[in-house]
Design an enzyme around this catalytic site. Structure first.
Site, short mmCIF file in Angstrom:
data_model
loop_
_atom_site.label_atom_id
_atom_site.label_comp_id
_atom_site.label_asym_id
_atom_site.label_seq_id
_atom_site.Cartn_x
_atom_site.Cartn_y
_atom_site.Cartn_z
N ASP A 1 -22.86 -28.84 16.42
CA ASP A 1 -22.24 -29.78 15.87
C ASP A 1 -22.35 -31.02 16.80
O ASP A 1 -21.86 -31.27 17.64
CB ASP A 1 -20.75 -29.65 15.80
CG ASP A 1 -19.92 -30.80 15.02
OD1 ASP A 1 -20.41 -31.76 14.96
OD2 ASP A 1 -18.73 -30.71 14.83
N ASP B 1 -14.59 -24.65 6.63
CA ASP B 1 -14.90 -24.76 8.13
C ASP B 1 -13.57 -25.04 8.57
O ASP B 1 -12.59 -25.83 8.27
CB ASP B 1 -15.84 -25.73 8.79
CG ASP B 1 -15.54 -27.35 8.31
OD1 ASP B 1 -14.64 -27.87 9.03
OD2 ASP B 1 -15.84 -27.69 7.44
N GLU C 1 -22.68 -35.34 16.35
CA GLU C 1 -22.16 -36.43 15.40
C GLU C 1 -21.68 -37.49 16.24
O GLU C 1 -21.52 -37.41 17.36
CB GLU C 1 -20.87 -35.80 14.52
CG GLU C 1 -19.76 -35.08 15.24
CD GLU C 1 -18.76 -34.66 14.36
OE1 GLU C 1 -17.79 -35.43 14.02
OE2 GLU C 1 -18.71 -33.57 13.91
#
Length: 338
Positions: free
Chosen positions: A122, A33, A124
């Site tokens: 994403d 990534d 987090e």
């Protein structure tokens, strides 16, 4: 990931990708990534080192685009890797639908080209706590966070026909979603740096991708796909998906709906039916019928669309079980009435 964060000073970096040896991935397929912070990437070296896929940072919130996105995304494909884009969520700034739209408009959409993975959400720990004054969950309650995630993933599904991949950690998911079980349809990209994936969030029984280290022998983060290379290609370009449902509305009226719930247009759909219980078909708009049999054809059903057929019958008796057997591809329905 916390890569390419938009509020920090941007510094040009050249990725270190010339390390010797081929990347090894236990029980899976290796990949990377990358983001703006990874810098210019020698994708041929990534491919030669064993990398098979890449996730590229595309957007964040509704006001940041990775300035290297096109070069990184296109470069990965040119080197023969399958690639997908990811969106770094900022749930406190705008709703999930708005951020999904921004992602879709700026590189995050899915296309059936054999090289593009579904987009990634994403989510987090909030990396900007000292700047925005929010906690790890961006100041959202568990209920509001789950709603935000549903809004994003629903919008992405509506626009592409694919379920967005969710990148997260088990601890964040437990804390900020209450360990929600509502996202089992979305492939999991688990972030846990170490030698084992460890426990999973409750929505999932298995992970699809695993980020095991912030940096690896290839560019960017070290990742592995939990499966074979052929299964990875199936995730890139899955088969068509059709849902068939039906109901006996009365003793003389039957309804069948065919919905395209997958990512591709579906062509040449055949719906065949046969009445039973001593009745015959007397009306079937847009279909051919004779005696107990009926046949309908759909030349092409676009993604996200559905078509409904209604059949009218004339029973030979007023009592007893009647109905229709309907076949659509490998799906068989028995619609009964009394």
């Amino acid at each position: 990931m916390i890569l390419g964060v938009k509020r920090l000073l941007s510094i040009a970096v050249i990725a270190t990708v010339g390390m010797t040896g081929v990347a090894q991935a236990a029980d899976g397929v290796p990949g990377v990534d990358v983001s703006n912070w990874t810098g210019d990437i020698d994708w041929a070296t990534v491919a030669a080192g064993g990398g098979k896929f890449a996730f590229v940072h595309a957007t964040e919130g509704t006001d940041y685009r990775n300035p290297r996105f096109e070069a990184q995304f296109g470069g990965a494909a040119a080197a023969g890797l399958v690639r997908g884009a990811y969106h770094f969520a900022q749930p406190h700034e705008s709703d999930g639908t708005a951020q999904a739209d921004f992602f879709l408009q700026n590189g995050g959409t899915w296309v059936s080209d054999g090289q593009t993975l579904p987009g990634v959400l994403d989510v987090e720990d909030n990396p900007y706590q000292s700047q925005n004054g929010k906690n790890s969950c961006y100041g959202l309650s568990v209920k509001d966070m789950v709603t935000w995630l549903k809004d994003f993933t629903t919008r992405y599904r509506e626009a592409t026909g694919r379920h967005a991949i969710i990148y997260t950690t088990t601890s964040w998911w437990q804390t900020c979603t209450g360990n929600s079980k509502a996202f089992a349809a979305n492939p999991l990209w688990l972030a846990r740096w170490g030698s084992e994936p460890g426990d999973l969030p409750k929505s999932w029984k298995r992970h699809t991708f695993w980020q095991s280290a912030e940096k690896g022998t290839l560019a960017g983060g070290q990742n592995v796909f939990n499966g074979t290379e052929s299964k990875l290609k199936s995730l890139v370009n899955p088969p068509a998906e059709v849902r068939v449902s039906g109901a006996a509305k009365s003793r003389t009226r039957y309804r069948v709906t065919v919905a395209n719930t997958g990512p591709h247009p579906v062509k040449d759909i055949k719906v065949s039916g046969r009445a039973f219980g001593g009745q015959r078909v007397v009306k079937a708009p847009a279909c051919k019928f004779s005696g107990t049999a009926v046949l309908c054809r759909v030349a092409e059903l676009p993604r996200g669309k559905q078509v409904t057929f209604e059949f009218t019958t004339k029973p030979s008796k007023s009592k007893g079980t009647v109905g229709m057997n309907v076949t659509v591809g490998s799906v068989k329905l028995t619609l009964k009435s009394r």
